[in-house]
Design an enzyme around this catalytic site. Structure first.
Site, short mmCIF file in Angstrom:
data_model
loop_
_atom_site.label_atom_id
_atom_site.label_comp_id
_atom_site.label_asym_id
_atom_site.label_seq_id
_atom_site.Cartn_x
_atom_site.Cartn_y
_atom_site.Cartn_z
CD GLU A 31 -3.02 -1.16 2.15
OE1 GLU A 31 -3.21 -0.08 2.74
OE2 GLU A 31 -3.77 -2.15 2.26
CD GLU A 33 -0.91 -1.16 6.26
OE1 GLU A 33 -0.71 -1.95 7.20
OE2 GLU A 33 -1.94 -0.47 6.16
CG ASN A 41 -2.71 -4.83 4.65
OD1 ASN A 41 -2.48 -4.75 5.84
ND2 ASN A 41 -3.34 -3.87 3.98
CG ASP A 80 -69.56 22.85 7.69
OD1 ASP A 80 -69.21 22.17 8.67
OD2 ASP A 80 -70.16 23.93 7.80
CG HIS A 131 -71.91 28.36 6.23
ND1 HIS A 131 -71.55 27.19 5.61
CD2 HIS A 131 -71.86 28.12 7.57
CE1 HIS A 131 -71.27 26.28 6.53
NE2 HIS A 131 -71.44 26.82 7.73
#
Length: 1191
Positions: free
Chosen positions: A315, A328, A330, A585, A783
């Site tokens: 890496e 490193e 792996n 209503d 109304h």
């Protein structure tokens, strides 16, 4: 039978030679026939995805496979994919992770069961040299580098030393591993920040911390060493300088036992989070050729220098100037090896096994000159993490799992299957999705398509985040760096899966177990069939085409000429227009406002044709607004927009409570302006503005808001009591004076609101006649309610006296507390010059729909038996009458209904004979029920006003929070009842601070983590708690507006098939299969549905069950004093106790889950209280840890 025998013979011929009978073929015999090695049994010392990957190649090589598993992993898929599987130790002997680190036990299993080879996979013991030695000491083959090489390279410090000796560039760092904080401090004192602390042994992001300042150093060092020790059994770390925005490039290596090493080219693994790779690419897209060649050359050189064998990865970091630094090696296979396999065509695992068995690279055909790449491959790691919550791991059962596939798509999965239980013990990886394409862009698009194709329900996943990542311009260009995710907040603007189907099933499951939870529902619908939508016929009996909405109507005049032009056109119309209240209503009065949007929309286009000459359709505002959210779990704004789309021609009218908006108390003036503006933009045309006390100052707020928004302003007078009664203070003179004040405010239309239905025909003639005489050019709209049974007569009287529009409701929803029958009014005006201009046949056809619908909503019926002439005495408004009947029964006063009505009269007198309409009508009603419940006479109330605990609404009214009543407040009753509380003498809005809409929106976005519209803000300002509860319900069950009403209210029969259309072209075919037995431990039941032919199950709490198990309380995310667990896991450290003083950011506890430790910190300064946990406790996500009380 002959055909069957023939088929059997052909099957045997595939595997047998000659006619000699042989034993039955087995998988093992079939594999043995194609064996290529002398070795035949392999054990994989790992779990999850990687053993399955190794087993597949091992089976191709004719090997017999052995899996190992912890007790917690006993249901994992890798155990089932092996030929043999053995548990590690006894139950409870090891921790879930510790089982896979039990070297001696694993080697013992391998020896006992005849394994000849051991593959460590990645993670766990893969980089443990002692384990490799134990394997070899037991006479087995370790598939990987030699123990000495693992020691040399697995330790990052040793690898760094080797790199320096080989002349490979490295990043400045400590000379060796460090164990003490003081050593780390010495390094930062010399090299400064930022630095990175890394576990000396292991990888995968565990034991890594980036530190940017000295104050973070000690805490980061302790966490890194603790994580490293937990994950790898060794807590040593090393420190190096941290490079900003580098690329992470790694090289895949293969070496044999004879010193030969080749590379399989590079991978770009720059897209990471917390040093865990998220998306990997092979080869690197824009790495300069000369840099790539040097990196590949140095990788091989390093491997050869230690006589490396088997698979490994070197890496490197590459900075912005394309300078590279070794990190490193792996010494194991990597998670992302799949993309290298795809571009090279080389099975790396097969090479590993064969090299371990003694093969050379040459024998395997793996010479450097023969290795090349083709195209690009990308891998995404699909995990059970929630990106919106900092990638918090999620746990639970996977309810639905549908994966992707197709050309160039490879899936490497572990526990990705329906029914799998995701625990907090292990890594959150579900599956790896690898896609191969001839170009980078083709691979990217293929990967994106594959992720969208996945359907995973029951646990959160990172799919939305991966989609955001893959479509980001920086990723598309291939220019990502290692901290790209952390540096790019826009990646978290996620477009997640709607998860509509599973959430809908959760609701249906809840109804199946617990029945409907809709408040006010009694029993099930009388009618459960499909409502038949009527046909509209022309004069010749031909069917009208209603596939598209009608475009002819009075709304066109509003759009073309504005409010004033509309008002003039209405006044010039020779007949008397009608307003249909059916859509608001009428069902509010008879069906508790429970009619859902879907049932309105189903008759919408027919309505646009049949009622095209309506003055308006009353369909929004008033109680329908909060009831939509509160009980129907619908967005009222969504209803408005959908209705508007299907009925573009008829003006929409809403009820606006003056300075209250659609709330029940006064709000700041700018809240009303904002609400009205949104209503106008979303489809409302006419605003009927009223005030519950006819307070002109309150009315003015609403009127001005409508005028600002450009709506038609219908300034309204609330009619109260009997104008013909000389004892009433609300006489003709009072009403004419109020009309004068409204006209002075430049209203467009005058509204008369007779909410109790007490406007008698003669009074109507006098009132409307007097107004018409004084204001000949003013349009008048009346109304009413038909409570007394005189509604039709009164509306006809209004029409004859000069009203321009009156109210009516469809026949099946008319009468009593609703509005008068529309067909009765049409018949009464037939033959006069007041014809409303509607086709009676069409009106009656529409009513057949509403007749069926009323039966569907029968559980909400008020069960009124007839008209109530007593309304002239008690004056209870129509809508409130039915509500009070329901409330009385809930309070145990049902048998005292007559007494309650009488108490309403007395309560009205006690309060000063006020105008009674929402919310003042509620004040009178609450006081009446209070009096009946406590057996109080009017004299008792007056005498004991200073000691009684009156309902809150009564005190709010007396305080002046609803405005100023005509004639003033009753004294000394007001003073005695308030007992020192303030008394407002002006409208309440003057005492309120303006709403900060920007702050409200930000707070809602924080709470609900999604897009918040201006309509959402308006809803919240009107009803904060109702809106929050509604959003919480929708978040749990989704949008239920698409669900047919009969299934919204009651469960289907077992085996009944029904359809739900989520959106155009997306239909769910559902069938209830079974309801499982009650679990005595959890109090839950499993409900099984078939959805589009696929069986799905949901777990439902049985509300009728009694369960002794007590779960921890959950932290309220909206309460900043409550500290919740950020994820499920174990509390490994507790740093506070009740009474500890903490500052914002101080650590409270340390949580360990899925190999990761997380510090739980204080959200603000304060004192710890209500500590709910102890060290070692296991917690679930959002469990309440403690409270931090501000000092």
């Amino acid at each position: 039978m002959a055909a069957a025998d023939s088929t059997s013979d052909k099957y045997e011929e595939v595997f047998e030679e000659g006619d000699t009978p042989k034993e039955t073929q087995t998988v093992q015999r079939i594999r043995a026939n194609s064996t290529i090695m002398q070795l035949n049994k392999i054990l994989v010392a790992n779990r999850g995805e990687i053993p399955i990957r190794i087993f597949r190649t091992a089976h191709e090589l004719s090997l017999h496979t052995i899996a190992i598993f912890s007790y917690e992993d006993r249901l994992s898929m890798h155990r089932q994919k092996a030929d043999e599987a053995y548990v590690i130790g006894k139950r409870g002997q090891y921790t879930p992770v510790g089982a896979y680190l039990a070297k001696e036990e694993i080697v013992k299993i391998a020896v006992e069961h005849g394994a000849q080879m051991v593959h460590p996979g990645y993670g766990f013991l893969s980089e443990n040299a002692d384990f490799a030695r134990m394997v070899e000491k037991a006479g087995l083959i370790f598939i990987g580098p030699s123990p000495d090489v693992i020691d040399a390279l697995g330790d990052k410090v040793s690898a760094r030393t080797l790199a320096i000796a080989a002349g490979v560039p490295v990043v400045p760092g400590t000379e060796g591993a460090v164990e003490k904080y003081e050593e780390v401090k010495d390094f930062t004192d010399q090299y400064g920040f930022p630095v990175i602390i890394k576990a000396a042994y292991g990888g995968g992001g565990r034991g890594m911390r980036v530190v940017r300042q000295d104050s973070e150093l000690k805490e980061s060092f302790e966490r890194a060493t603790s994580e490293a020790k937990s994950a790898f059994g060794n807590g040593t770390v090393f420190v190096e300088r941290f490079l900003d925005k580098p690329k992470h490039i790694e090289v895949q290596l293969l070496g044999d036992n004879h010193g030969n090493v080749v590379h399989l080219y590079e991978r770009d693994c720059s897209v990471q989070r917390r040093h865990q790779k998220v998306v990997e690419i092979a080869p690197a897209k824009d790495l300069p050729v000369e840099v790539r060649d040097k990196i590949l050359e140095d990788a091989v050189k390093l491997a050869k220098s230690v006589n490396y064998r088997n698979a490994g990865t070197a890496e490197f970091l590459v900075d912005q100037q394309n300078r590279y630094y070794f990190i490193e090696i792996n010494p194991r296979i990597q998670v992302e090896h799949t993309i290298t396999e795809e571009i090279t065509g080389i099975d790396i695992v097969a090479a590993q096994i064969q090299i371990a068995a003694g093969a050379t690279l040459e024998q395997l055909g793996l010479e450097q000159s023969r290795i090349s790449t083709r195209g690009f491959a990308m891998q995404a790691r699909l995990t059970t993490e929630d990106p919106s919550k900092g990638f918090q791991p999620d746990t639970g059962k996977i309810e639905v799992y549908r994966s992707a596939g197709g050309n160039g798509v490879r899936l490497d999965g572990g526990n990705g299957f329906a029914g799998a239980v995701i625990t907090p013990h292990y890594d959150s990886l579900l599956t790896k999705v690898t896609c191969l394409g001839s170009t980078f862009e083709i691979a990217r698009r293929k990967l994106l398509r594959s992720l969208i194709e996945f359907r995973i329900r029951g646990v959160k996943t990172n799919i939305p985040f991966l989609g955001s990542l893959l479509t980001h311009p920086t990723f598309i260009e291939g220019n990502c760096w290692t901290t790209f995710i952390d540096d790019t907040p826009s990646l978290f603007d996620l477009v997640g899966s709607l998860n509509r189907a599973q959430r809908l099933l959760s609701y249906l499951g809840d109804v199946a177990v617990n029945g409907s939870s809709i408040k006010g529902q009694i029993g099930e619908p009388k009618f459960k069939g499909d409502i038949i939508v009527p046909d509209l016929l022309d004069a010749d009996g031909h069917k009208l085409d209603v596939s598209q909405p009608c475009t002819k109507g009075w709304r066109n005049i509003i759009l073309e000429k504005g409010p004033k032009g509309f008002a003039k056109a209405v006044r010039d119309y020779k007949g008397c227009l009608l307003m249909d209240t059916t859509w608001r209503d009428a069902h509010q009065s008879l069906l508790a406002t429970r009619v859902r949007t879907v049932d309105l929309l189903n008759i919408a286009k027919e309505t646009s044709h049949a009622l095209s000459n309506l003055y308006s359709l009353e369909c929004w505002g008033g109680a329908t607004f909060d009831v939509a959210m509160r009980f129907l779990y619908e967005d009222p704004w969504d209803r408005l927009r959908k209705m508007r789309k299907l009925i573009p021609n008829i003006p929409f009218q809403m009820l606006l409570r003056g300075a209250n908006g659609v709330a029940y108390s006064s709000l700041p003036d700018n809240a009303i302006d904002h609400f009205v503006d949104q209503a106008k933009k979303n489809g409302v045309d006419i605003f009927r503005v009223f005030d519950a006390l006819n307070d002109i100052n309150q009315l003015e707020v609403g009127i001005k808001a409508v005028q600002k928004a450009g709506g038609v302003c219908e300034g309204t007078v609330c009619y109260s009591g009997d104008m013909l009664n000389p004892k009433k203070k609300y006489n003709l003179e009072y009403y004419l004076d109020l009309v004068d004040k409204l006209v002075a405010l430049d209203i467009d239309v005058l509204g008369i609101k007779d909410m109790a239905g007490v406007l008698k025909p003669h009074a109507a003639t006098l009132l409307i006649g007097a107004i018409r005489k004084k204001y000949p050019d003013l349009p008048i709209h009346v109304h009413t309610h038909d409570s007394a049974g005189t509604g039709v007569a009164s509306m006809v009287a209004c029409a004859m006296a000069g009203a321009d529009a009156v109210d009516a409701a469809t026949d099946s929803l008319s009468g009593m507390t609703s509005q008068p029958s529309i067909n009765a009014i049409l018949a009464s005006l037939d033959g006069t010059d007041k014809d409303p201009g509607l086709n009676g046949h069409h009106v009656r056809a529409l009513d057949s729909y509403w007749a069926q619908l009323r039966l569907l909503y029968s559980p909400f019926e008020a069960h009124l038996l007839g008209t109530d002439p007593e309304v002239y005495e008690h004056e209870i408004p129509g809508g409130q009458l039915t509500n009070m009947m329901f409330q009385a029964s809930q309070l145990g006063l049902g048998s005292q209904w007559q007494e309650t009505k009488k108490a309403y009269e007395h309560a009205n007198d006690l309060l000063g004979d006020i105008v009674k309409v929402t919310p003042t009508s509620k004040v009178v009603g609450d006081l009446a029920q209070f009096m009946v419940s406590n057996k109080l006479s009017p004299e008792d109330v007056k005498a004991r006003a200073g000691e009684l605990d009156f309902p809150g609404s009564v005190l709010e009214f007396l305080e002046g929070l609803m405005g100023q009543p005509y004639g003033g407040f009753p004294e000394p009753f007001r003073t005695n009842a308030l007992r020192g509380r303030r008394k407002l003498d002006k409208r309440p809005g003057l005492f309120l601070d303006p709403v900060d809409f920007s702050a409200v929106k930000k707070e809602l976005q924080r709470k609900f983590e999604g897009q918040i519209t201006e309509c959402d803000v308006a809803s919240y300002v009107m009803y904060p708690k109702v809106f929050e509860d509604y959003r919480a319900f929708v978040n749990k069950f989704g949008d239920l507006s698409v669900l047919p009403t009969k299934y919204f209210l009651c469960r289907p029969e077992i085996g009944e098939e029904f359809h739900v259309e989520l959106e155009k072209g997306k239909v769910l075919i559902l069938k209830l299969l079974a309801i499982g037995p009650l679990s005595e431990n959890t109090g839950q039941r499993e409900v099984f549905y078939e959805m589009n032919g696929e069986v799905r199950q949901v777990t439902v709490d049985d509300n009728k069950a009694s369960v002794e198990n007590v779960s921890r309380p959950k932290a309220d995310p909206t309460d900043s004093s409550q500290v919740g667990a950020p994820m499920g896991g174990a509390l490994v450290e507790l740093r506070v106790h009740d009474g500890t003083e903490v500052k914002k950011g101080d650590p409270l506890a340390v949580l360990s889950a899925m190999k990761m430790e997380m510090v739980i910190s204080a959200p603000h300064n304060g004192v710890v209280s209500s500590l709910m946990v102890r060290e070692g406790d296991s917690v679930d996500g959002s469990d309440l840890i403690c409270r931090i009380v501000k000092g």
